[in-house]
Write a protein that holds these residues in place. Structure first.
Motif, PDB file in Angstrom:
ATOM      1  N   PRO A 207       0.818  -1.219   0.000  1.00  0.00           N
ATOM      2  CA  PRO A 207       0.000   0.000   0.000  1.00  0.00           C
ATOM      3  C   PRO A 207       0.855   1.275   0.000  1.00  0.00           C
ATOM      4  CG  PRO A 207      -0.878  -1.568   1.580  1.00  0.00           C
ATOM      5  CD  PRO A 207       0.428  -2.131   1.096  1.00  0.00           C
TER       6      PRO A 207
ATOM      7  N   GLY B 175       2.137   4.095  -4.576  1.00  0.00           N
ATOM      8  CA  GLY B 175       1.733   4.919  -5.720  1.00  0.00           C
ATOM      9  C   GLY B 175       1.120   4.136  -6.873  1.00  0.00           C
TER      10      GLY B 175
ATOM     11  N   SER C 292      -2.083   3.414  -7.619  1.00  0.00           N
ATOM     12  CA  SER C 292      -3.221   4.077  -8.275  1.00  0.00           C
ATOM     13  C   SER C 292      -2.759   5.287  -9.062  1.00  0.00           C
ATOM     14  CB  SER C 292      -4.245   4.554  -7.245  1.00  0.00           C
ATOM     15  OG  SER C 292      -4.486   3.548  -6.324  1.00  0.00           O
TER      16      SER C 292
HETATM   17  P1  GDP Z   1      -1.326   3.081  -3.702  1.00  0.00           P
HETATM   18  O1  GDP Z   1      -1.886   2.764  -2.345  1.00  0.00           O
HETATM   19  O2  GDP Z   1      -0.120   2.252  -3.985  1.00  0.00           O
HETATM   20  O3  GDP Z   1      -2.332   3.017  -4.797  1.00  0.00           O
HETATM   21  O4  GDP Z   1      -0.759   4.587  -3.625  1.00  0.00           O
HETATM   22  P2  GDP Z   1      -1.398   5.946  -4.181  1.00  0.00           P
HETATM   23  O5  GDP Z   1      -1.384   5.973  -5.666  1.00  0.00           O
HETATM   24  O6  GDP Z   1      -2.700   6.178  -3.493  1.00  0.00           O
HETATM   25  O7  GDP Z   1      -0.308   6.998  -3.676  1.00  0.00           O
HETATM   26  C1  GDP Z   1      -0.018   7.212  -2.309  1.00  0.00           C
HETATM   27  C2  GDP Z   1       0.466   8.655  -2.123  1.00  0.00           C
HETATM   28  O8  GDP Z   1       1.705   8.845  -2.793  1.00  0.00           O
HETATM   29  C3  GDP Z   1      -0.479   9.693  -2.707  1.00  0.00           C
HETATM   30  O9  GDP Z   1      -0.511  10.791  -1.825  1.00  0.00           O
HETATM   31  C4  GDP Z   1       0.179  10.080  -4.020  1.00  0.00           C
HETATM   32  O10 GDP Z   1      -0.123  11.395  -4.421  1.00  0.00           O
HETATM   33  C5  GDP Z   1       1.645   9.954  -3.675  1.00  0.00           C
HETATM   34  N1  GDP Z   1       2.485   9.645  -4.859  1.00  0.00           N
HETATM   35  C6  GDP Z   1       2.292   8.648  -5.757  1.00  0.00           C
HETATM   36  N2  GDP Z   1       3.276   8.639  -6.667  1.00  0.00           N
HETATM   37  C7  GDP Z   1       4.116   9.658  -6.354  1.00  0.00           C
HETATM   38  C8  GDP Z   1       5.343  10.140  -6.910  1.00  0.00           C
HETATM   39  O11 GDP Z   1       5.901   9.619  -7.900  1.00  0.00           O
HETATM   40  N3  GDP Z   1       5.916  11.206  -6.279  1.00  0.00           N
HETATM   41  C9  GDP Z   1       5.381  11.782  -5.181  1.00  0.00           C
HETATM   42  N4  GDP Z   1       6.025  12.818  -4.625  1.00  0.00           N
HETATM   43  N5  GDP Z   1       4.240  11.338  -4.622  1.00  0.00           N
HETATM   44  C10 GDP Z   1       3.612  10.298  -5.194  1.00  0.00           C
END
Ligand code: GDP
Length: 288
Positions: free
Chosen positions: A129, A132, A134
């Motif tokens: 989790p 990133g 999503s």
């Molecule tokens: P998931 O649980 O793996 O689907 O993660 P999410 O896509 O929800 O991302 C988790 C957090 O990381 C969110 O606040 C995103 O905006 C942030 N995030 C995702 N990718 C990046 C990235 O490449 N750089 C930065 N700085 N933040 C990121």
């Protein structure tokens, strides 16, 4: 979203990923570039077995660039192709497609030689989790979400997202659990926001951060909090930061929880610059 992982959840997550593996040519293993080993699922190799894989170090914008290069080399040397990206800004997306094509070139050439009609590469994203997943899916998807019918073998209809002409991505990622066994890894995961603070003691996370910064980024630590020297015990630096930030309780005692919150927030908000918490030299020492 933070999932509380229990054995039942782990088994279910593993089953779901194993089921979907059959549908794809290649796995995109997503990790946090600030912790390329600590943010991996501990059983990932067992789960994906011989399936081709591309390692994607996401959030590279927050990680120490020279250490990111070291980690890319580390994976490459072990026969795993790796790329660094920033999904939030959409940087590095082309690299992903190029690398996937190169990894599968031979397989697709063989299919072509057998007279099988060329098709898009099918892939899925897997990771713990908050790495990133999503964000990356949305970046790659733009607006090209293709509705497809039921795919034989899976009960739920799978949707494929078209990424250009050459790639098709499952719209739901595989979510696996992080490593819990090691306390250090727990602190690193907490510091980068991969697991809830409340799972671990706030002050322990902050002390870990101070020790880590003092070892690998001492100048930044001194500069951020206006410290002249940082010695042992580290709690002295903790006190000084607390005093300087006015984290005092009614009797004039340092409020350690508040001080901890400030340190953790500063790390997460990049107020100490771009940081990488997995240090390659430490793992090399373990290996040798
Ligand atoms: P998931 O649980 O793996 O689907 O993660 P999410 O896509 O929800 O991302 C988790 C957090 O990381 C969110 O606040 C995103 O905006 C942030 N995030 C995702 N990718 C990046 C990235 O490449 N750089 C930065 N700085 N933040 C990121």
């Amino acid at each position: 979203m933070t999932i509380q992982w229990f054995p039942g959840h782990m088994a279910k997550a593993r089953r779901e990923v194993t089921e979907k593996l059959k549908l794809v040519d290649i796995i995109f293993e997503l990790v946090d570039a600030r912790l390329p080993l600590s943010s991996r699922n501990p059983m990932i190799d067992q789960i994906i077995q011989q399936k081709p894989r591309l390692m994607i170090l996401n959030k590279a914008d927050m990680a120490d660039p020279s250490r990111t290069s070291e980690w890319i080399n580390y994976f490459n040397e072990r026969g795993i192709r790796a790329v660094a990206v920033n999904s939030q800004a959409g940087e590095g997306m082309k690299q992903i497609v190029t690398a996937a094509k190169e990894i599968l070139q031979e397989k697709f050439d063989r299919m072509k030689a057998k007279g099988i009609k060329p098709r898009a590469i099918r892939t899925m994203i897997i990771g713990i989790p908050n790495v990133g997943k999503s964000t990356l899916i949305n970046r790659l998807a733009k607006k090209n979400i293709a509705k497809t019918g039921n795919t034989p073998g899976v009960t739920k209809a799978q949707q494929w997202i078209k990424v250009g002409k050459e790639l098709e991505l499952l719209d739901t990622p595989g979510i696996l659990w992080p490593k819990f066994e090691d306390e250090q890894i727990g602190y690193k995961l907490a510091l980068t926001g991969a697991i809830k603070d409340s799972i671990l003691n706030l002050q322990d996370i902050a002390v870990f951060a101070l020790r880590f910064l003092n070892t690998y980024y001492p100048e930044r630590l001194k500069e951020r909090y206006g410290l002249e020297t940082i010695g042992e015990p580290i709690v002295e630096a903790f006190d000084e930061i607390g005093r300087k930030r006015g984290c005092l309780m009614s009797g004039g005692e340092i409020d350690y929880d508040k001080t901890s919150e400030i340190i953790i927030r500063d790390v997460r908000m990049e107020r100490l610059g771009r940081l990488t918490f997995d240090i390659l030299e430490e793992y090399n020492e373990e290996e040798s």
